[in-house]
Design an enzyme around this catalytic site. Structure first.
Site, PDB file in Angstrom:
ATOM      1  N   GLU A 199     -26.275 -32.238 -55.714  1.00 51.49           N
ATOM      2  CA  GLU A 199     -26.456 -32.391 -56.770  1.00 51.49           C
ATOM      3  C   GLU A 199     -27.384 -33.501 -57.733  1.00 51.49           C
ATOM      4  O   GLU A 199     -26.879 -34.337 -58.098  1.00 51.49           O
ATOM      5  CB  GLU A 199     -25.666 -31.700 -57.384  1.00 51.49           C
TER       6      GLU A 199
ATOM      7  N   LYS B 223     -13.748 -40.486 -56.027  1.00 46.68           N
ATOM      8  CA  LYS B 223     -14.586 -41.193 -56.766  1.00 46.68           C
ATOM      9  C   LYS B 223     -15.442 -40.787 -57.591  1.00 46.68           C
ATOM     10  O   LYS B 223     -16.246 -40.710 -58.001  1.00 46.68           O
ATOM     11  CB  LYS B 223     -15.509 -41.676 -55.897  1.00 46.68           C
TER      12      LYS B 223
ATOM     13  N   GLU C   9     -38.108 -38.705 -63.355  1.00 45.31           N
ATOM     14  CA  GLU C   9     -37.392 -39.014 -63.758  1.00 45.31           C
ATOM     15  C   GLU C   9     -36.560 -40.423 -65.118  1.00 45.31           C
ATOM     16  O   GLU C   9     -35.871 -41.219 -64.383  1.00 45.31           O
ATOM     17  CB  GLU C   9     -35.523 -38.649 -63.484  1.00 45.31           C
TER      18      GLU C   9
ATOM     19  N   CYS D 266     -28.367 -33.736 -66.583  1.00 45.26           N
ATOM     20  CA  CYS D 266     -29.459 -33.269 -65.063  1.00 45.26           C
ATOM     21  C   CYS D 266     -30.416 -32.553 -65.685  1.00 45.26           C
ATOM     22  O   CYS D 266     -31.790 -31.670 -65.466  1.00 45.26           O
ATOM     23  CB  CYS D 266     -28.645 -32.791 -64.280  1.00 45.26           C
TER      24      CYS D 266
HETATM   25  P1  NAD Z   1     -25.819 -42.816 -59.377  1.00 49.85           P
HETATM   26  O1  NAD Z   1     -26.243 -42.413 -58.640  1.00 49.85           O
HETATM   27  O2  NAD Z   1     -26.123 -44.143 -59.717  1.00 49.85           O
HETATM   28  O3  NAD Z   1     -23.749 -42.602 -58.992  1.00 49.85           O
HETATM   29  C1  NAD Z   1     -23.411 -41.361 -58.682  1.00 49.85           C
HETATM   30  C2  NAD Z   1     -22.228 -41.849 -58.533  1.00 49.85           C
HETATM   31  O4  NAD Z   1     -22.350 -41.978 -56.607  1.00 49.85           O
HETATM   32  C3  NAD Z   1     -21.603 -42.724 -58.680  1.00 49.85           C
HETATM   33  O5  NAD Z   1     -19.853 -42.531 -58.694  1.00 49.85           O
HETATM   34  C4  NAD Z   1     -21.808 -43.920 -58.339  1.00 49.85           C
HETATM   35  O6  NAD Z   1     -21.016 -45.041 -57.560  1.00 49.85           O
HETATM   36  C5  NAD Z   1     -21.973 -43.631 -56.918  1.00 49.85           C
HETATM   37  N1  NAD Z   1     -22.586 -44.322 -55.889  1.00 49.85           N
HETATM   38  C6  NAD Z   1     -23.756 -45.546 -56.223  1.00 49.85           C
HETATM   39  N2  NAD Z   1     -24.513 -45.304 -54.909  1.00 49.85           N
HETATM   40  C7  NAD Z   1     -23.655 -45.048 -53.814  1.00 49.85           C
HETATM   41  C8  NAD Z   1     -23.509 -45.396 -52.345  1.00 49.85           C
HETATM   42  N3  NAD Z   1     -24.380 -46.193 -52.290  1.00 49.85           N
HETATM   43  N4  NAD Z   1     -23.207 -44.741 -51.904  1.00 49.85           N
HETATM   44  C9  NAD Z   1     -23.008 -44.192 -52.342  1.00 49.85           C
HETATM   45  N5  NAD Z   1     -21.733 -43.429 -53.339  1.00 49.85           N
HETATM   46  C10 NAD Z   1     -22.851 -43.870 -54.336  1.00 49.85           C
HETATM   47  O7  NAD Z   1     -26.006 -41.217 -60.674  1.00 49.85           O
HETATM   48  P2  NAD Z   1     -25.998 -41.676 -61.563  1.00 49.85           P
HETATM   49  O8  NAD Z   1     -26.571 -42.694 -62.496  1.00 49.85           O
HETATM   50  O9  NAD Z   1     -24.233 -41.674 -61.941  1.00 49.85           O
HETATM   51  O10 NAD Z   1     -25.975 -40.161 -62.844  1.00 49.85           O
HETATM   52  C11 NAD Z   1     -27.571 -39.360 -62.990  1.00 49.85           C
HETATM   53  C12 NAD Z   1     -28.086 -38.990 -62.362  1.00 49.85           C
HETATM   54  O11 NAD Z   1     -27.283 -38.100 -61.665  1.00 49.85           O
HETATM   55  C13 NAD Z   1     -29.257 -38.460 -63.071  1.00 49.85           C
HETATM   56  O12 NAD Z   1     -30.208 -38.866 -61.954  1.00 49.85           O
HETATM   57  C14 NAD Z   1     -29.138 -37.408 -62.994  1.00 49.85           C
HETATM   58  O13 NAD Z   1     -29.857 -36.312 -62.673  1.00 49.85           O
HETATM   59  C15 NAD Z   1     -28.319 -36.531 -61.308  1.00 49.85           C
HETATM   60  N6  NAD Z   1     -26.902 -35.958 -62.503  1.00 49.85           N
HETATM   61  C16 NAD Z   1     -27.336 -34.276 -61.027  1.00 49.85           C
HETATM   62  C17 NAD Z   1     -26.956 -32.662 -61.811  1.00 49.85           C
HETATM   63  C18 NAD Z   1     -27.324 -31.782 -61.271  1.00 49.85           C
HETATM   64  O14 NAD Z   1     -26.463 -30.739 -61.012  1.00 49.85           O
HETATM   65  N7  NAD Z   1     -28.006 -31.557 -59.996  1.00 49.85           N
HETATM   66  C19 NAD Z   1     -26.014 -33.399 -62.485  1.00 49.85           C
HETATM   67  C20 NAD Z   1     -25.981 -34.650 -62.771  1.00 49.85           C
HETATM   68  C21 NAD Z   1     -26.096 -35.534 -62.868  1.00 49.85           C
END
Ligand code: NAD
Length: 491
Positions: free
Chosen positions: A252, A176, A388, A286
Site C-alpha cells: 500500500e 517493524k 506526492e 495516504c
Molecule cells: P517510508 O517508505 O519512508 O517508510 C515506511 C516503513 O518502511 C518504515 O517502517 C521505514 O523504516 C521502512 N523502510 C524505509 N526504507 C526501507 C528499506 N529500504 N527497506 C525496508 N524497510 C524500509 O514511508 P513513510 O514516510 O513512513 O510513510 C509515508 C508514505 O506512506 C507516503 O508515501 C504515504 O502515501 C504512504 N502510505 C500509503 C498508504 C496506503 O494505504 N496506500 C497508507 C499510509 C501511508
C-alpha cells in the site's frame, strides 16, 4: 525516560544501539528506542518458525478467532495508553486519535475475527464423462512468517490492519514500526503477551529501513511474505529484495489523489468533507487529496470558502479537544514539505493560504509545524502538482467538462483514491468508475467498510487487502481434488 524494547520469542530484548523518539509538537524526547540488530531479526524469524511448528501451528480457525477477540478486548482495556502513545509520537489531535487511530486499531482485530469465523472456501463439483465426479475444495493454510513493515502516519491502525489478518490466517509475524512511531507497536506487543499469544507468534523489532531492521526483514531468506505500507520508492527497494525468494508482496504505497467537484454538488457537505480530505492528520493520510479540480462556475466560490475555513482552523496543542490540526511527523518531513512550498513558489504558484511555518512564541516553535496551504495557477505538468507531498497542501484548478476532468485526474502514475462531488446520479457512476484508482468515493471521503477491497493502481500499490482479500493474501490455498467413482455394481 521511557524505553521501547524489542519483543522477540515472548521476551523483551534490549539493544546496545538506541535512538531517540522525538515529539514533533516541540522537539522533546518521548522515549529511547532499542534498535534491533541483524542477529535479533534472525532470532525473531526463527522464533516465528518455531511457533508455527508448535502449538500455534496446530490452532484451528475457531481458536484463532478467540485469540483475536482477546487481543481486541485487551487493547480496549488499555485504550488510554494507546491514545497517549499515539499522540506522543505523532502530535496528532486528540479528536482524531480517539475517534480514528485507536478505535480502528481495535476494530481491525474484531473485524478479522468475524471475517475468519464466517469465511467461505471454494468448493466445486466436476461431473466426469464416465459417471464419476471430482470434488474440489480449498484448504486455507498459513504462508509462514510474514514481515510487516509499517509507516508513521496512522501507526496503530495500519499495523493492525496487517497483523490481524496475518494472525487470523495462522501466520507468525515479525513487525517493524516506523522509527518515528515506535510507541503504539510496543504497547501492542504488551497486549499480545497479556492476551496469551504464544511466544514467537508476534515479534516486534525496532529500527530504520536501509542497513537496519527494515532491510534485514525484507532480505531475510526465511521470511515467507512481505506486507508493506509506505512510500512507493521504498516499495521498489523492498520488491527487489523480495524478488530473490519469489516472495508474495502486498504493497500500500503513495498517492497524488484527485478531488473532483462539480457545480451541482451539495456545497456545504462538500466543503465540510473537503476540509478533512485536505487537512486530516496535517494532510498525512495516504488518501488525502492534493489535486482539487473544481467546475468553473464554482471555482471562485470554492476558493474563497476554503480560505475562509482555513483562517478559522484551530492549529494547536494536540490535547486541546478543539484542535483540528497538529504538526507534521518530524523536522525532516517538515523540511521536505517546506521544500515543496518553495518549489511551488519557484514554479509560479499563487498562494491563497499558508505557505509558511506558524509562529507560536513557545516551545512549539521547536516542533515540526507548517500552515495549511492552498496554491493555484500551476499547469498539470508542474512537479508540485505531480509529486506526492504528504502534507497540508493542495493545488486547486478549474475544469470545464467531464471528459476533461477524467483525463486530468487520471494523468498520474499513482492511483490510490478519488473523491467526487455531484448530485447527478449518472455522472457519479460514470466518473467514479472511470477513475484509475483503488477507491472512488462519491459525496464522501475516508468512509471505509473493512470488508471491501483496498489498495492502489500504478505506483500506489500491489494487491488488495480488506475482508476476504486479506485472508487470501495471508493464506496459502491448497486445492484438494478427490475423484469419486460410481459405486461398483455386481453383475
Ligand atoms: P517510508 O517508505 O519512508 O517508510 C515506511 C516503513 O518502511 C518504515 O517502517 C521505514 O523504516 C521502512 N523502510 C524505509 N526504507 C526501507 C528499506 N529500504 N527497506 C525496508 N524497510 C524500509 O514511508 P513513510 O514516510 O513512513 O510513510 C509515508 C508514505 O506512506 C507516503 O508515501 C504515504 O502515501 C504512504 N502510505 C500509503 C498508504 C496506503 O494505504 N496506500 C497508507 C499510509 C501511508
Amino acid at each position: 525516560m521511557k524505553h521501547y524494547r524489542n519483543y522477540v520469542n515472548g521476551k523483551w530484548v534490549e539493544s546496545p544501539r538506541t535512538f531517540e523518539d522525538i515529539s514533533p509538537v516541540d522537539g522533546s524526547q518521548v522515549a529511547i528506542v532499542h534498535e534491533a540488530s541483524r542477529e535479533l531479526v534472525d532470532e525473531a524469524v526463527k522464533a516465528g518458525h518455531q511457533a508455527l511448528a508448535g502449538e500455534w501451528g496446530r490452532t484451528n480457525a475457531s481458536q484463532r478467532v478467540a485469540v483475536l477477540r482477546r487481543i481486541a478486548d485487551e487493547m480496549e482495556r488499555r485504550q488510554d495508553d494507546f491514545l497517549a502513545a499515539e499522540m506522543a509520537d505523532t502530535g496528532k489531535p486528540h479528536a482524531m486519535a480517539s475517534t480514528i487511530d485507536v478505535p480502528r486499531g481495535i476494530a481491525n482485530f474484531r473485524m478479522f475475527a468475524d471475517i475468519l469465523a464466517t469465511a467461505p472456501l471454494d468448493s466445486h463439483r466436476l461431473d466426469l464423462p464416465d459417471g464419476a465426479y471430482a470434488l474440489n475444495y480449498a484448504a486455507r493454510k498459513p504462508l509462514g512468517v510474514v514481515g510487516v513493515i509499517s509507516p508513521w502516519n496512522l501507526p496503530l491502525l495500519l499495523m493492525t490492519w496487517k497483523v490481524a489478518p496475518a494472525l487470523a490466517c495462522g501466520n507468525a509475524v515479525v513487525v517493524k514500526p516506523s522509527e518515528d512511531t515506535p510507541g503504539s507497536a510496543t504497547l501492542l506487543a504488551e497486549v499480545m503477551e497479556a492476551a496469551g499469544v504464544p511466544p514467537g507468534v508476534f515479534n516486534l523489532v525496532h529500527g530504520f529501513g536501509p542497513d537496519s531492521a527494515g532491510e534485514f526483514i525484507s532480505r531475510h531468506p526465511d521470511i515467507s511474505a512481505i506486507t508493506f505500507t509506505g512510500e512507493s520508492r521504498t516499495g521498489t527497494t523492498i520488491m527487489r529484495a523480495a524478488a530473490e525468494g519469489v516472495k508474495p508482496v502486498s504493497f500500500e504505497l503513495g498517492g497524488k489523489n484527485a478531488a473532483i467537484i462539480f457545480a451541482d454538488c451539495d456545497f456545504k457537505k462538500m466543503l465540510d468533507t473537503m476540509m478533512r480530505a485536505l487537512f486530516l492528520n496535517s494532510g498525512q493520510v495516504c488518501l488525502c487529496s492534493e489535486r482539487v479540480y473544481v467546475e468553473r462556475p464554482l471555482y471562485e466560490r470554492f476558493c474563497e470558502a476554503l480560505v475562509a475555513r482555513i483562517k478559522a482552523m484551530k492549529i494547536d496543542w494536540p490535547n486541546d479537544p478543539a484542535t483540528q490540526m497538529g504538526p507534521l511527523i518530524s523536522a525532516k518531513h517538515r523540511d521536505k514539505v517546506l521544500g515543496y512550498f518553495e518549489l511551488a513558489r519557484h514554479e509560479g504558484a499563487t498562494f491563497l493560504a499558508g505557505g509558511r511555518v506558524p509562529y507560536f512564541g513557545d516551545v512549539r516553535d521547536e516542533g515540526a509545524w507548517v500552515e495549511p496551504t492552498v496554491i493555484t495557477g500551476l499547469g498539470d505538468d508542474a512537479r508540485s502538482v505531480r509529486e506526492e507531498i504528504f502534507g497540508p497542501i493542495c493545488h486547486v484548478s478549474p475544469f470545464d467538462t467531464e471528459q476533461e476532468v477524467i483525463a486530468r485526474a487520471n494523468d498520474t502514475r499513482y492511483g490510490l483514491a478519488a473523491t467526487i462531488w455531484t448530485s447527478n446520479l449518472g455522472r457519479a457512476h460514470r466518473v467514479s468508475e472511470a477513475m484509475r484508482v483503488g477507491i472512488s468515493w462519491v459525496n464522501t471521503w475516508f468512509l471505509r467498510d473493512l470488508r471491501t477491497p483496498f489498495g492502489g493502481a500504478g505506483l500506489s500499490g500491489i494487491g488488495r487487502e480488506g475482508g476476504l482479500h486479506s485472508l487470501n493474501f495471508y493464506s496459502e490455498l491448497t486445492n484438494v481434488c478427490i475423484r469419486i467413482d460410481e459405486e461398483a455394481r455386481d453383475v
